[in-house]
Motif scaffolding. Structure first.
Motif, PDB file in Angstrom:
ATOM      1  N   HIS A  32      18.716   3.452  13.656  1.00 30.69           N
ATOM      2  CA  HIS A  32      18.684   4.542  12.673  1.00 30.69           C
ATOM      3  C   HIS A  32      17.374   5.316  12.662  1.00 30.69           C
ATOM      4  CE1 HIS A  32      22.550   3.702  10.753  1.00 30.69           C
ATOM      5  NE2 HIS A  32      22.297   2.441  11.028  1.00 30.69           N
ATOM      6  N   LYS A  33      16.377   4.848  13.370  1.00 25.59           N
ATOM      7  CA  LYS A  33      15.101   5.570  13.425  1.00 25.59           C
ATOM      8  C   LYS A  33      15.271   6.853  14.235  1.00 25.59           C
ATOM      9  CE  LYS A  33      10.198   4.873  14.524  1.00 25.59           C
ATOM     10  NZ  LYS A  33      10.019   6.042  15.384  1.00 25.59           N
ATOM     11  N   LYS A  34      14.751   7.929  13.700  1.00 22.46           N
ATOM     12  CA  LYS A  34      14.853   9.228  14.380  1.00 22.46           C
ATOM     13  C   LYS A  34      13.450   9.695  14.749  1.00 22.46           C
ATOM     14  CE  LYS A  34      19.146  10.187  11.938  1.00 22.46           C
ATOM     15  NZ  LYS A  34      19.831  10.986  10.897  1.00 22.46           N
ATOM     16  N   ASN A  35      12.951  10.661  14.040  1.00 21.50           N
ATOM     17  CA  ASN A  35      11.627  11.192  14.364  1.00 21.50           C
ATOM     18  C   ASN A  35      10.583  10.817  13.315  1.00 21.50           C
ATOM     19  OD1 ASN A  35      12.560  12.579  16.725  1.00 21.50           O
ATOM     20  ND2 ASN A  35      13.467  14.127  15.358  1.00 21.50           N
ATOM     21  N   GLU A  36      10.899   9.820  12.504  1.00 16.22           N
ATOM     22  CA  GLU A  36       9.959   9.428  11.458  1.00 16.22           C
ATOM     23  C   GLU A  36       8.668   8.863  12.060  1.00 16.22           C
ATOM     24  OE1 GLU A  36      14.170   8.555   9.915  1.00 16.22           O
ATOM     25  OE2 GLU A  36      13.010   8.106  11.733  1.00 16.22           O
ATOM     26  N   THR A  37       7.595   9.075  11.324  1.00 21.67           N
ATOM     27  CA  THR A  37       6.308   8.507  11.712  1.00 21.67           C
ATOM     28  C   THR A  37       6.140   7.162  11.015  1.00 21.67           C
ATOM     29  OG1 THR A  37       5.332  10.708  11.971  1.00 21.67           O
ATOM     30  CG2 THR A  37       3.812   8.850  11.738  1.00 21.67           C
ATOM     31  N   LEU A  38       6.459   6.110  11.715  1.00 20.34           N
ATOM     32  CA  LEU A  38       6.326   4.767  11.157  1.00 20.34           C
ATOM     33  C   LEU A  38       6.331   3.747  12.292  1.00 20.34           C
ATOM     34  CD1 LEU A  38       9.541   3.166   9.706  1.00 20.34           C
ATOM     35  CD2 LEU A  38       9.631   5.242  11.071  1.00 20.34           C
ATOM     36  N   GLY A  42       0.848  -1.188   0.000  1.00 21.42           N
ATOM     37  CA  GLY A  42       0.000   0.000   0.000  1.00 21.42           C
ATOM     38  C   GLY A  42       0.879   1.231   0.000  1.00 21.42           C
ATOM     39  N   ASP A  43       0.270   2.409  -0.067  1.00 20.51           N
ATOM     40  CA  ASP A  43       1.055   3.646  -0.071  1.00 20.51           C
ATOM     41  C   ASP A  43       1.936   3.739   1.176  1.00 20.51           C
ATOM     42  OD1 ASP A  43       0.027   4.465  -2.484  1.00 20.51           O
ATOM     43  OD2 ASP A  43      -1.594   5.640  -1.580  1.00 20.51           O
ATOM     44  N   GLU A  44       1.422   3.232   2.302  1.00 21.25           N
ATOM     45  CA  GLU A  44       2.152   3.339   3.561  1.00 21.25           C
ATOM     46  C   GLU A  44       2.320   1.981   4.232  1.00 21.25           C
ATOM     47  OE1 GLU A  44       0.170   6.204   6.010  1.00 21.25           O
ATOM     48  OE2 GLU A  44       0.438   7.856   4.580  1.00 21.25           O
ATOM     49  N   LYS A  45       2.371   0.922   3.421  1.00 21.70           N
ATOM     50  CA  LYS A  45       2.492  -0.427   3.996  1.00 21.70           C
ATOM     51  C   LYS A  45       3.455  -1.272   3.169  1.00 21.70           C
ATOM     52  CE  LYS A  45      -0.254  -4.474   5.376  1.00 21.70           C
ATOM     53  NZ  LYS A  45      -1.629  -5.041   5.447  1.00 21.70           N
ATOM     54  N   PHE A  46       4.438  -1.859   3.858  1.00 20.15           N
ATOM     55  CA  PHE A  46       5.459  -2.671   3.216  1.00 20.15           C
ATOM     56  C   PHE A  46       5.683  -3.963   4.001  1.00 20.15           C
ATOM     57  CE2 PHE A  46       6.215   1.714   2.195  1.00 20.15           C
ATOM     58  CZ  PHE A  46       6.638   1.728   0.884  1.00 20.15           C
ATOM     59  N   TRP A  47       6.077  -5.010   3.290  1.00 17.88           N
ATOM     60  CA  TRP A  47       6.604  -6.215   3.919  1.00 17.88           C
ATOM     61  C   TRP A  47       8.071  -6.349   3.518  1.00 17.88           C
ATOM     62  CZ3 TRP A  47       2.585 -10.721   2.905  1.00 17.88           C
ATOM     63  CH2 TRP A  47       1.498 -10.569   3.792  1.00 17.88           C
ATOM     64  N   VAL A  48       8.916  -6.630   4.503  1.00 18.52           N
ATOM     65  CA  VAL A  48      10.324  -6.919   4.234  1.00 18.52           C
ATOM     66  C   VAL A  48      10.571  -8.374   4.589  1.00 18.52           C
ATOM     67  CG1 VAL A  48      12.707  -6.294   4.692  1.00 18.52           C
ATOM     68  CG2 VAL A  48      10.917  -4.541   4.833  1.00 18.52           C
ATOM     69  N   SER A  49      10.972  -9.164   3.592  1.00 17.20           N
ATOM     70  CA  SER A  49      11.223 -10.594   3.775  1.00 17.20           C
ATOM     71  C   SER A  49      12.711 -10.811   4.015  1.00 17.20           C
ATOM     72  CB  SER A  49      10.775 -11.360   2.530  1.00 17.20           C
ATOM     73  OG  SER A  49      11.064 -12.735   2.648  1.00 17.20           O
ATOM     74  N   THR A  50      13.047 -11.381   5.169  1.00 13.00           N
ATOM     75  CA  THR A  50      14.437 -11.534   5.585  1.00 13.00           C
ATOM     76  C   THR A  50      14.617 -12.848   6.328  1.00 13.00           C
ATOM     77  OG1 THR A  50      16.185 -10.568   6.978  1.00 13.00           O
ATOM     78  CG2 THR A  50      13.928 -10.260   7.707  1.00 13.00           C
ATOM     79  N   LEU A  51      15.849 -13.219   6.576  1.00 15.03           N
ATOM     80  CA  LEU A  51      16.154 -14.367   7.432  1.00 15.03           C
ATOM     81  C   LEU A  51      16.796 -13.930   8.741  1.00 15.03           C
ATOM     82  CD1 LEU A  51      17.560 -16.932   4.827  1.00 15.03           C
ATOM     83  CD2 LEU A  51      15.316 -16.951   5.934  1.00 15.03           C
ATOM     84  N   TYR A  52      16.951 -12.617   8.913  1.00 15.28           N
ATOM     85  CA  TYR A  52      17.662 -12.086  10.080  1.00 15.28           C
ATOM     86  C   TYR A  52      16.873 -10.947  10.702  1.00 15.28           C
ATOM     87  CZ  TYR A  52      21.285 -14.673   7.604  1.00 15.28           C
ATOM     88  OH  TYR A  52      21.980 -15.652   6.947  1.00 15.28           O
ATOM     89  N   ILE A  53      15.631 -11.229  11.053  1.00 15.24           N
ATOM     90  CA  ILE A  53      14.712 -10.161  11.440  1.00 15.24           C
ATOM     91  C   ILE A  53      15.112  -9.480  12.748  1.00 15.24           C
ATOM     92  CG2 ILE A  53      13.032 -11.562  12.740  1.00 15.24           C
ATOM     93  CD1 ILE A  53      10.873  -9.924  11.071  1.00 15.24           C
ATOM     94  N   ASP A  54      15.651 -10.227  13.704  1.00 17.13           N
ATOM     95  CA  ASP A  54      16.042  -9.609  14.976  1.00 17.13           C
ATOM     96  C   ASP A  54      17.148  -8.583  14.763  1.00 17.13           C
ATOM     97  OD1 ASP A  54      14.169 -11.091  16.357  1.00 17.13           O
ATOM     98  OD2 ASP A  54      15.582 -12.681  16.901  1.00 17.13           O
ATOM     99  N   ASP A  55      18.128  -8.961  13.921  1.00 21.83           N
ATOM    100  CA  ASP A  55      19.209  -8.018  13.616  1.00 21.83           C
ATOM    101  C   ASP A  55      18.679  -6.808  12.851  1.00 21.83           C
ATOM    102  OD1 ASP A  55      21.057  -9.651  14.851  1.00 21.83           O
ATOM    103  OD2 ASP A  55      21.646 -10.659  12.997  1.00 21.83           O
ATOM    104  N   MET A  56      17.716  -7.052  11.968  1.00 19.65           N
ATOM    105  CA  MET A  56      17.149  -5.948  11.200  1.00 19.65           C
ATOM    106  C   MET A  56      16.421  -4.965  12.110  1.00 19.65           C
ATOM    107  SD  MET A  56      14.468  -6.000   8.016  1.00 19.65           S
ATOM    108  CE  MET A  56      15.749  -6.545   6.881  1.00 19.65           C
ATOM    109  N   ILE A  57      15.640  -5.488  13.047  1.00 20.80           N
ATOM    110  CA  ILE A  57      14.916  -4.611  13.961  1.00 20.80           C
ATOM    111  C   ILE A  57      15.897  -3.766  14.779  1.00 20.80           C
ATOM    112  CG2 ILE A  57      13.462  -4.598  16.030  1.00 20.80           C
ATOM    113  CD1 ILE A  57      11.953  -6.983  14.804  1.00 20.80           C
ATOM    114  N   LYS A  58      16.979  -4.373  15.248  1.00 19.27           N
ATOM    115  CA  LYS A  58      17.987  -3.622  15.993  1.00 19.27           C
ATOM    116  C   LYS A  58      18.603  -2.522  15.124  1.00 19.27           C
ATOM    117  CE  LYS A  58      19.269  -7.483  19.034  1.00 19.27           C
ATOM    118  NZ  LYS A  58      20.331  -8.471  19.353  1.00 19.27           N
ATOM    119  N   TRP A  59      18.839  -2.842  13.862  1.00 18.95           N
ATOM    120  CA  TRP A  59      19.425  -1.873  12.931  1.00 18.95           C
ATOM    121  C   TRP A  59      18.445  -0.727  12.663  1.00 18.95           C
ATOM    122  CZ3 TRP A  59      24.255  -1.123  11.784  1.00 18.95           C
ATOM    123  CH2 TRP A  59      24.632  -0.382  10.664  1.00 18.95           C
TER     124      TRP A  59
END
Length: 336
Positions: A98-104, A77-94
């Motif tokens: 890097h997340k700042k003040n974004e609305t997401l 969707g305009d504001e909806k994504f799926w990211v397919s990975t095998l290392y989701i815990d590391d991705m969330i930490k990353w």
């Protein structure tokens, strides 16, 4: 030891007919008005400009421009994504780093979604016999909503086998119902359940597809993925990658072994007595009928067509470097 007869049978089923398997990766759902902008910063491929219903292959880099994950990003969707990975815990930490003040918002939905891959030359015919709306016009790397009887599913035209193929995404609580329907309709097509590791071994290896074990310590330009880099986008690792852009000294090449010699990932490769690379993958290709592998090579010292020596635990093995795509180099089968 793996059952080689069964592996060959399952490999050839996908190459010549149709097979299915539960191949659910970990899924991160990313939503919000700044989701596209944030993902643009996390990945080298441009995410903001992809259309709803499309997917892209891309990599995630650290600040040194080195690949730390390779993923598929679906825009639902305009504001909806799926990211397919095998290392989701590391991705969330990353992402957290890097997340700042974004609305997401991003959340691990892996337990909620099951994906069945249906792969092979007869996959389109089988899929059309299952879904409510046929997929004849569904293009490669596109995803769309559909139904199987009363089940709401998403169908992506994608796969990791080098064949025409599709992926069904369904609520995990309904996966048994969907699988039952796949198996029942599959009887008319000679469908087989693929149970061995050919889905991550011989099938993708013949096609030149990679795992993270092949990409370790590299940047996208060193493994043939320069086409995935959107240089107009601002992403983590871009400054370092720009410095390397015109100084690429490595490439991920292929090789074949024409006898029964055994080679292992990590084995060093030499030419004229000098180390020029290392093996990253080795398997048997049941379609090409050869032992095949990938090698991360210093291309300032050797090139495709050169003979090199792999130092193994059982002695030296001489091979000739090749392109790493051993099968369907022009993508005619994937895009059939």
């Amino acid at each position: 030891m793996a059952d080689l007869k069964l592996m060959r049978k399952e490999h050839e089923t996908v190459r010549n007919n149709v097979g299915y398997y539960d191949f659910t990766h970990q899924l991160l759902e990313v939503t919000g008005k700044d989701a596209a902008k944030f993902l643009d910063n996390m990945f080298v491929n441009g995410i903001e400009n992809i259309d709803v219903g499309k997917a892209v292959y891309t990599t995630m880099l650290n600040e040194d421009g080195i690949i730390i994950d390779d993923v598929i990003v679906f825009r639902l969707g305009d504001e909806k994504f799926w990211v397919s990975t095998l290392y989701i815990d590391d991705m969330i930490k990353w992402f957290d780093k890097h997340k700042k003040n974004e609305t997401l918002n991003y959340v691990n939905i892996t337990d909620n979604v099951t994906m069945f891959a249906i792969q092979g030359p007869k996959s389109r015919d089988l899929v059309n016999s299952i879904v409510e709306n046929n997929v004849n016009d569904l293009q490669f790397f596109n995803i769309i909503g559909n139904k199987v009887k009363d089940l709401d599913i998403k169908v992506a035209r994608a796969g990791f086998t080098g064949e025409l193929g599709y992926e069904f995404y369904v609520d995990s609580s309904k996966k048994g119902l969907l699988e039952k329907e796949i198996v029942e309709k599959g009887k008319d097509f000679g469908l087989e359940n693929i149970t061995t590791d050919v889905i991550v071994g011989s099938l993708p290896a013949e096609k030149g597809y990679v795992l993270m074990s092949d990409l370790e310590g590299t940047n996208p330009l060193e493994v043939g993925y320069g086409w995935t880099v959107d240089w107009d986008s601002k992403f983590v690792g871009k400054d370092k990658l720009l410095k390397e852009k015109y100084n690429i000294t490595r490439d991920l090449l292929g090789f074949t072994v024409n006898d029964d010699s055994t080679v292992a990932s990590g084995d060093d490769i030499f030419a004229r007595g000098e180390k020029v690379g290392k093996v990253t993958k080795f398997t048997y290709g049941f379609t090409v009928e050869k032992n095949i592998g990938y090698a991360l090579i210093d291309i300032t010292k050797v090139k495709i067509g050169d003979k090199v020596t792999i130092k193994t635990s059982n002695g030296d093995v001489e091979v000739i470097l090749t392109n790493r795509v051993f099968y369907d180099e022009d993508d005619e089968r994937v895009r059939a």
